[in-house]
Each structure stands twice: as C-alpha cells, then as structure tokens.
Scaffold this motif. Structure first.
Motif, PDB file in Angstrom:
ATOM      1  N   ARG A 103     -55.449 -12.234  60.707  1.00  0.00           N
ATOM      2  CA  ARG A 103     -53.922 -10.848  61.070  1.00  0.00           C
ATOM      3  C   ARG A 103     -52.917 -11.950  61.153  1.00  0.00           C
ATOM      4  O   ARG A 103     -52.652 -12.312  62.368  1.00  0.00           O
ATOM      5  CB  ARG A 103     -54.100  -9.948  62.016  1.00  0.00           C
ATOM      6  CG  ARG A 103     -55.346  -9.042  61.849  1.00  0.00           C
ATOM      7  CD  ARG A 103     -55.785  -8.140  60.509  1.00  0.00           C
ATOM      8  NE  ARG A 103     -56.977  -7.853  59.629  1.00  0.00           N
ATOM      9  CZ  ARG A 103     -57.152  -6.766  59.332  1.00  0.00           C
ATOM     10  NH1 ARG A 103     -56.630  -6.793  58.188  1.00  0.00           N
ATOM     11  NH2 ARG A 103     -58.688  -6.539  58.799  1.00  0.00           N
ATOM     12  N   THR A 112     -59.952 -13.570  76.159  1.00  0.00           N
ATOM     13  CA  THR A 112     -58.968 -14.672  76.063  1.00  0.00           C
ATOM     14  C   THR A 112     -58.289 -13.451  77.801  1.00  0.00           C
ATOM     15  O   THR A 112     -57.847 -13.776  78.588  1.00  0.00           O
ATOM     16  CB  THR A 112     -57.989 -14.798  75.309  1.00  0.00           C
ATOM     17  OG1 THR A 112     -58.131 -15.160  74.263  1.00  0.00           O
ATOM     18  CG2 THR A 112     -56.685 -15.475  75.607  1.00  0.00           C
ATOM     19  N   VAL A 120     -53.497 -10.125  69.402  1.00  0.00           N
ATOM     20  CA  VAL A 120     -53.857  -9.673  69.419  1.00  0.00           C
ATOM     21  C   VAL A 120     -54.996  -9.376  70.124  1.00  0.00           C
ATOM     22  O   VAL A 120     -55.484 -10.613  71.114  1.00  0.00           O
ATOM     23  CB  VAL A 120     -54.766 -11.168  68.072  1.00  0.00           C
ATOM     24  CG1 VAL A 120     -55.415  -9.669  67.175  1.00  0.00           C
ATOM     25  CG2 VAL A 120     -53.669 -10.457  66.569  1.00  0.00           C
ATOM     26  N   ILE A 121     -55.939  -8.706  69.848  1.00  0.00           N
ATOM     27  CA  ILE A 121     -57.090  -8.735  71.346  1.00  0.00           C
ATOM     28  C   ILE A 121     -58.040  -8.207  69.635  1.00  0.00           C
ATOM     29  O   ILE A 121     -58.472  -7.408  68.684  1.00  0.00           O
ATOM     30  CB  ILE A 121     -57.458  -7.860  71.661  1.00  0.00           C
ATOM     31  CG1 ILE A 121     -58.415  -7.271  72.513  1.00  0.00           C
ATOM     32  CG2 ILE A 121     -57.051  -6.166  71.332  1.00  0.00           C
ATOM     33  CD1 ILE A 121     -58.683  -6.343  74.294  1.00  0.00           C
ATOM     34  N   ALA A 122     -59.027  -8.920  69.827  1.00  0.00           N
ATOM     35  CA  ALA A 122     -60.463  -9.886  69.186  1.00  0.00           C
ATOM     36  C   ALA A 122     -61.596  -9.239  70.028  1.00  0.00           C
ATOM     37  O   ALA A 122     -62.261  -8.346  70.691  1.00  0.00           O
ATOM     38  CB  ALA A 122     -60.559 -11.219  68.229  1.00  0.00           C
ATOM     39  N   ILE A 168     -62.909 -15.845  58.473  1.00  0.00           N
ATOM     40  CA  ILE A 168     -62.421 -14.756  59.599  1.00  0.00           C
ATOM     41  C   ILE A 168     -60.860 -14.665  58.586  1.00  0.00           C
ATOM     42  O   ILE A 168     -60.897 -14.813  57.478  1.00  0.00           O
ATOM     43  CB  ILE A 168     -61.744 -16.005  60.755  1.00  0.00           C
ATOM     44  CG1 ILE A 168     -63.270 -16.249  61.674  1.00  0.00           C
ATOM     45  CG2 ILE A 168     -60.625 -15.399  61.076  1.00  0.00           C
ATOM     46  CD1 ILE A 168     -62.811 -15.974  62.637  1.00  0.00           C
ATOM     47  N   GLY A 170     -62.289 -10.186  72.765  1.00  0.00           N
ATOM     48  CA  GLY A 170     -61.141  -9.740  74.484  1.00  0.00           C
ATOM     49  C   GLY A 170     -61.587 -10.805  75.687  1.00  0.00           C
ATOM     50  O   GLY A 170     -61.029 -10.778  76.229  1.00  0.00           O
ATOM     51  N   ASP A 172     -50.604 -10.169  74.755  1.00  0.00           N
ATOM     52  CA  ASP A 172     -50.555 -11.094  73.654  1.00  0.00           C
ATOM     53  C   ASP A 172     -50.754 -10.178  72.560  1.00  0.00           C
ATOM     54  O   ASP A 172     -50.275  -8.861  72.179  1.00  0.00           O
ATOM     55  CB  ASP A 172     -52.618 -11.272  73.683  1.00  0.00           C
ATOM     56  CG  ASP A 172     -52.410 -12.766  73.205  1.00  0.00           C
ATOM     57  OD1 ASP A 172     -52.238 -13.085  72.596  1.00  0.00           O
ATOM     58  OD2 ASP A 172     -54.104 -13.378  73.279  1.00  0.00           O
TER      59      ASP A 172
HETATM   60  P1  AMP Z   1     -60.020 -12.934  72.110  1.00  0.00           P
HETATM   61  O1  AMP Z   1     -60.428 -14.176  73.017  1.00  0.00           O
HETATM   62  O2  AMP Z   1     -61.384 -12.709  70.890  1.00  0.00           O
HETATM   63  O3  AMP Z   1     -59.880 -11.551  72.142  1.00  0.00           O
HETATM   64  O4  AMP Z   1     -59.317 -13.440  70.950  1.00  0.00           O
HETATM   65  C1  AMP Z   1     -57.835 -13.499  70.841  1.00  0.00           C
HETATM   66  C2  AMP Z   1     -57.133 -14.158  71.063  1.00  0.00           C
HETATM   67  O5  AMP Z   1     -57.335 -15.168  69.151  1.00  0.00           O
HETATM   68  C3  AMP Z   1     -55.650 -13.770  70.486  1.00  0.00           C
HETATM   69  O6  AMP Z   1     -54.982 -14.748  71.553  1.00  0.00           O
HETATM   70  C4  AMP Z   1     -55.571 -13.672  69.235  1.00  0.00           C
HETATM   71  O7  AMP Z   1     -54.174 -15.267  68.723  1.00  0.00           O
HETATM   72  C5  AMP Z   1     -56.221 -14.984  68.202  1.00  0.00           C
HETATM   73  N1  AMP Z   1     -57.075 -14.056  67.188  1.00  0.00           N
HETATM   74  C6  AMP Z   1     -58.696 -13.872  66.895  1.00  0.00           C
HETATM   75  N2  AMP Z   1     -59.167 -13.275  65.713  1.00  0.00           N
HETATM   76  C7  AMP Z   1     -58.052 -13.258  65.510  1.00  0.00           C
HETATM   77  C8  AMP Z   1     -57.665 -12.413  64.178  1.00  0.00           C
HETATM   78  N3  AMP Z   1     -58.307 -12.440  63.173  1.00  0.00           N
HETATM   79  N4  AMP Z   1     -56.386 -12.480  63.168  1.00  0.00           N
HETATM   80  C9  AMP Z   1     -55.332 -13.458  64.137  1.00  0.00           C
HETATM   81  N5  AMP Z   1     -55.445 -13.840  65.678  1.00  0.00           N
HETATM   82  C10 AMP Z   1     -56.911 -13.934  65.969  1.00  0.00           C
END
Ligand code: AMP
Length: 172
Positions: free
Chosen positions: A21, A128, A122-124, A18, A126, A120
């Motif tokens: 960020r 969450t 970060v969107i990774a 991972i 999606g 939020d």
């Molecule tokens: P997701 O549900 O996969 O979109 O993940 C979103 C949550 O995970 C966000 O609240 C971010 O704070 C955290 N997150 C996921 N990937 C990262 C990354 N590469 N760097 C920082 N925070 C991340």
C-alpha cells in the motif's frame, strides 16, 4: 474525502506475494495530505485523549508523527533502528517473518508518567507497533493510543496491541 482512492497498490513489492500500500500518492496530493493529518488529529481531539508526546517509528512513521504532534501541540519522539540514537537507549527485540529486528528509544526521551501516542503509516501484523508500545512502557510512560493511516485487517495486528484506543483511517 476518499483517502483510499489516493493510495496506490503495488503488487509483489518488496517481494512476491506482498500487496504494498503505497502512500506516496496520498502524500503528494495537497488536499489528501491535509485531510489525512487533520482527520487523524481530530479523532484524538474528539475523544479528549490528552497527549504529551507522539512517538513514531523509523522510517515511514516519521512522515506522519511530527505533523500529528504539531497538530496536537505535543512533542515528537523518534523510535529508531539500532545504532542510530546517540545517547543511552532502551531497546526491544521483535519477531519478523524471518528473524528478528530491534527498535530503540532514548532513555531520557519521555518525561516520567507522560502520555504517549504511537503513530505509524500502516499496521500489518502489529509486531512493530507492539514493540514500540513495550519501549514506551519500559520508559515509564503511559501509552494512551495508537494512530495509523492504514490497517490491514486480515493480519490481525490490532489483537497484538495493549488495550488502548486504536484509530485507523483506512481498512483493507
Ligand atoms: P507490522 O510490524 O507487520 O505491523 O508491519 C508494519 C510496518 O511494515 C509498517 O511500518 C509498514 O510501513 C510496513 N508494511 C507492512 N505491510 C505493508 C504493506 N502491505 N504495505 C505497506 N507497508 C507495509
């Protein structure tokens, strides 16, 4: 201002593979913090999206949610991990890479038919943000948009979200 230059990349955190960020270096920079919050707020003001509430998820959404709500003259609604909110809640379960997690919001948090913006850091994938959107809809409110500081494009999170405006300030 180049926000990206204030975001620090930490490889292999919280686990190998991972690229994390890290926004703490952006938050500690006084011009960077102000510019980030003002720019996000401005994007919603420019598009004339009316917002009654900004909702944000524990934990890092809580950094930007309240300040954005303040800027937009909206209220702030916390979306929390299970068992943290004291009154009756709506709950939604969502998929993680391994297993599932849950988010909760107070049943009486939103006025009926209010307009809600989800924020939020970060969107990774999606997951969450999509789960938070379900909570807003279950509560009988209108989702009017999403705001993120960082969007990790390759993970395709945007495609998981309902069809409302999605604003992100920095893309990787
Ligand atoms: P997701 O549900 O996969 O979109 O993940 C979103 C949550 O995970 C966000 O609240 C971010 O704070 C955290 N997150 C996921 N990937 C990262 C990354 N590469 N760097 C920082 N925070 C991340």
């Amino acid at each position: 201002m180049d926000i990206k230059s204030l975001i620090r990349d930490i490889p292999d955190f919280p686990k190998p593979g991972i690229l994390f960020r890290d926004i703490t270096t952006l938050l500690r920079n006084r011009e960077g913090l102000r510019y980030t919050v003002d720019t996000l707020a401005q994007k919603f003001q420019d598009s004339s999206i009316e917002v009654d509430y900004v909702a944000a998820m524990e934990s890092r959404g809580f950094i930007f949610g309240p300040v954005l709500a303040y800027q937009l003259q909206a209220g702030f609604i916390p979306i929390r991990k299970p068992g943290k909110l004291p009154a009756a809640v709506y709950a939604v379960e969502y998929e993680l890479e391994y297993g599932t997690d849950q988010l909760e919001v107070h049943q009486d948090a939103f006025e009926p038919e209010s307009r809600v913006l989800i924020v939020d850091d970060v969107i990774a994938t999606g997951g969450t943000a999509a789960a938070s959107a379900k909570l807003v809809e279950e509560a009988g409110s209108f989702l009017v948009g999403f705001g993120f500081i960082i969007e990790l494009r390759d993970l395709g999170g945007r495609q998981k979200l309902p069809n409302v405006p999605v604003v992100s300030l920095v893309e990787y």
